[in-house]
Design an enzyme around this catalytic site. Structure first.
Site, short mmCIF file in Angstrom:
data_model
loop_
_atom_site.label_atom_id
_atom_site.label_comp_id
_atom_site.label_asym_id
_atom_site.label_seq_id
_atom_site.Cartn_x
_atom_site.Cartn_y
_atom_site.Cartn_z
CB THR A 119 6.33 4.91 -15.40
OG1 THR A 119 7.52 5.58 -14.72
CG2 THR A 119 4.88 5.38 -14.10
N GLY B 177 0.84 -0.87 0.05
CA GLY B 177 0.54 -0.02 -0.12
C GLY B 177 0.92 1.00 0.14
CD GLU C 99 7.42 -3.07 -6.39
OE1 GLU C 99 7.32 -2.27 -5.14
OE2 GLU C 99 6.74 -2.93 -6.61
C1 LIG Z 1 -1.92 -3.23 -12.64
C2 LIG Z 1 -1.17 -2.22 -10.88
C3 LIG Z 1 -1.12 -2.50 -9.50
C4 LIG Z 1 -0.35 -2.02 -9.24
N1 LIG Z 1 0.13 -2.81 -7.91
C5 LIG Z 1 0.40 -2.02 -7.17
C6 LIG Z 1 0.52 -2.09 -5.80
O1 LIG Z 1 -0.03 -3.42 -5.18
N2 LIG Z 1 0.79 -1.45 -4.42
C7 LIG Z 1 1.67 0.12 -4.61
O2 LIG Z 1 1.28 0.74 -3.80
N3 LIG Z 1 1.49 0.45 -5.98
C8 LIG Z 1 0.42 -0.37 -6.86
N4 LIG Z 1 0.57 0.54 -8.27
C9 LIG Z 1 1.12 1.77 -8.63
C10 LIG Z 1 2.03 1.80 -9.91
O3 LIG Z 1 3.67 1.83 -8.95
C11 LIG Z 1 1.64 3.52 -10.28
O4 LIG Z 1 1.05 3.13 -10.46
C12 LIG Z 1 2.48 3.71 -10.21
O5 LIG Z 1 4.23 3.97 -9.75
C13 LIG Z 1 2.91 5.37 -11.36
O6 LIG Z 1 2.16 6.13 -10.65
P1 LIG Z 1 1.13 6.97 -11.80
O7 LIG Z 1 0.05 5.67 -11.60
O8 LIG Z 1 0.47 7.91 -9.90
O9 LIG Z 1 1.13 7.95 -11.90
P2 LIG Z 1 1.90 9.13 -12.22
O10 LIG Z 1 3.64 9.28 -11.37
O11 LIG Z 1 1.29 9.98 -12.23
O12 LIG Z 1 2.90 8.93 -13.33
C14 LIG Z 1 2.23 9.69 -14.66
C15 LIG Z 1 3.00 9.48 -15.84
O13 LIG Z 1 3.74 10.50 -15.80
C16 LIG Z 1 5.49 10.17 -15.99
N5 LIG Z 1 6.08 10.72 -14.78
C17 LIG Z 1 5.89 11.50 -13.44
N6 LIG Z 1 7.09 11.73 -12.66
C18 LIG Z 1 7.99 11.55 -14.12
C19 LIG Z 1 9.24 11.74 -13.92
N7 LIG Z 1 10.02 12.07 -12.57
N8 LIG Z 1 9.82 11.49 -14.82
C20 LIG Z 1 9.52 11.44 -15.79
N9 LIG Z 1 7.93 10.98 -16.24
C21 LIG Z 1 7.32 11.25 -15.14
C22 LIG Z 1 5.08 9.23 -15.48
O14 LIG Z 1 6.10 7.63 -16.22
C23 LIG Z 1 3.44 8.50 -16.31
O15 LIG Z 1 4.12 7.84 -17.76
C24 LIG Z 1 0.09 -0.95 -9.33
C25 LIG Z 1 -0.07 -0.07 -10.54
C26 LIG Z 1 -0.45 -0.59 -11.70
C27 LIG Z 1 -0.73 -0.26 -13.30
#
Ligand SMILES: Cc1cc2nc3c(=O)[nH]c(=O)nc-3n(C[C@H](O)[C@H](O)[C@H](O)COP(=O)(O)OP(=O)(O)OC[C@H]3O[C@@H](n4cnc5c(N)ncnc54)[C@H](O)[C@@H]3O)c2cc1C
Length: 389
Positions: free
Chosen positions: A369, A124, A240
């Site tokens: 990502t 989480g 991870e």
């Molecule tokens: C199927 C699935 C399972 C998941 N499971 C878990 C889980 O079990 N536990 C948990 O805690 N999380 C989980 N996640 C969350 C996952 O770790 C996040 O979705 C991921 O870290 C991206 O965060 P965000 O979705 O908030 O996107 P954001 O951080 O808002 O990013 C949006 C876009 O902006 C880009 N971006 C953001 N910051 C930067 C930067 N500094 N430089 C360049 N580009 C940037 C990103 O690459 C992306 O393209 C899961 C996600 C998915 C889709």
């Protein structure tokens, strides 16, 4: 160069195959794909009883002291078989972290049950407005005597609906820079005040939004020091991004080749004899091979005493991006029927290519990502200046 993993690893691979023949049936695999929950309590327990959740651990924790190459063989076989292993992956991340940062009392409480597969963990960290920049989370934990009161919302809490605990990052101090006011907790998911709502992804996986309203946990469930949660996260993230070895791309490639060999076009020619098809399959096979070697490199770094941070990012980036482009090429290769889904009539390759196409996109997001992996490689691997993060 000899890219084989060695006789010890080969012997273990054979052992894993025999185990899978006995403990993994088609129904379990199909149920995971139907529901999007890549976890089976029974299969997880069987792996735990076998001692493989702690396969690399020292004997003092009940581990088998297997080397990273044996672990790679284990992961390869699980992936090739299509086994639902999210619970295994998440639980091992939490257990490895507990082993390094928790108190002896906490280790004695959580580790034996988790490593035996009796309980399952979820992560989480992410919130609706904090994913890549996870240190900006807003969920709070406030001290009240010997207890902590947790309030907030988490996003993408995968497996929360079937797990027993959530490894939850919370803000405990608002008066310090964001990384310095966080604390980690292991919250029992049956605590009053927790709500779990399903989130279905385009990739077919089910994850969850989780809500915490005045959730009370005793101080026993705090992992690591107060306000030092970022240190705990740093340990957890190392586990991870380890290498995965073979992946679903290898499995789908095998399935696509078999389909192309046995399927004939209206003019009677075999699909595999089309040079365009062969080229696409050859490109994917080459990319899969590169991804596998990058994964083996992370195993090698770990086996020789290093921490494969940058190597793990290199593998994760290449694997996710090449799988995404290769899956798109395979869907094109199948023509209009390529978008028919698994379970529907006439789905070529039993719908596995279409499934890979959707799922590959999701792999570029979770576990950090692709953009974040590029930043890690650029900064830590190549020594380039920090980006604007
Ligand atoms: C199927 C699935 C399972 C998941 N499971 C878990 C889980 O079990 N536990 C948990 O805690 N999380 C989980 N996640 C969350 C996952 O770790 C996040 O979705 C991921 O870290 C991206 O965060 P965000 O979705 O908030 O996107 P954001 O951080 O808002 O990013 C949006 C876009 O902006 C880009 N971006 C953001 N910051 C930067 C930067 N500094 N430089 C360049 N580009 C940037 C990103 O690459 C992306 O393209 C899961 C996600 C998915 C889709």
């Amino acid at each position: 160069m000899d890219f084989r993993l060695g006789p010890k690893s080969d012997a273990f691979r054979a052992e894993v195959r025999a185990f899978l023949d006995e403990h993994l049936d088609e129904e379990t695999i199909e149920r995971a794909h139907q529901t999007g929950t890549m976890h089976s309590r029974e299969f997880h327990r069987a792996i735990g009883r076998q001692g493989w959740l702690a396969a690399t651990w020292p004997a003092e924790y009940g581990g088998q002291e297997r080397d990273p190459f044996e672990m790679t063989a284990l992961r390869d076989e699980l992936r090739l078989a299509g086994a639902p292993t999210d619970g295994m992956g998440l639980s091992v991340i939490v257990c490895q972290t507990i082993r390094r940062v928790a108190t002896e009392e906490q280790k004695a409480d959580f580790l034996p049950r988790a490593l035996a597969g009796e309980i399952c963990m979820s992560l989480g960290y992410s919130e609706p407005d904090s994913g890549s920049d996870v240190a900006s989370i807003k969920t709070t934990a406030t001290r009240d005597g010997d207890e902590w009161v947790i309030n907030g919302q988490k996003m993408f809490t995968t497996l929360a609906h079937v797990a027993d605990y959530v490894f939850l990052l919370a803000r405990t101090n608002h008066d310090v820079p964001k990384h310095k006011g966080l604390t980690m907790f292991l919250v029992p998911l049956d605590s009053p005040g927790i709500e779990i709502h399903p989130v279905h992804t385009v990739g077919g996986e089910r994850t969850n939004a989780t809500f915490y309203t005045d959730v009370r946990v005793s101080d026993h469930f705090r992992i690591g020091d107060v306000d030092r949660g970022w240190d705990v996260m740093t340990v957890a993230l190392t586990f991870e991004r380890g290498g995965f070895g073979l992946s679903e791309a290898d499995r789908v490639w095998e399935q696509a080749v078999a389909w192309a060999k046995e399927t004939r076009r209206p003019d009677g020619s075999r699909v595999i004899d089309d040079p365009f098809v062969r080229e696409r399959l050859a490109t994917m096979r080459t990319n899969n091979e590169v991804a596998r070697l990058l994964a083996y490199r992370t195993s090698f770094v770990a086996a020789t005493g290093g921490l494969p941070g940058v190597e793990g990012s290199m593998h994760k980036l290449f694997y996710a991006e090449s799988m995404t482009s290769d899956a798109a090429e395979l869907v094109d290769m199948l023509g209009a029927e390529g978008v028919v889904q698994r379970g529907e009539d006439g789905a070529p390759v039993d719908g596995w290519v279409e499934h890979l196409f959707r799922h590959a996109a999701v792999t570029t997001i979770y576990g950090g990502t692709s953009e974040m992996q590029r930043s890690i490689i650029a900064e830590r691997g190549l020594g380039l200046p920090r980006s604007g993060r």
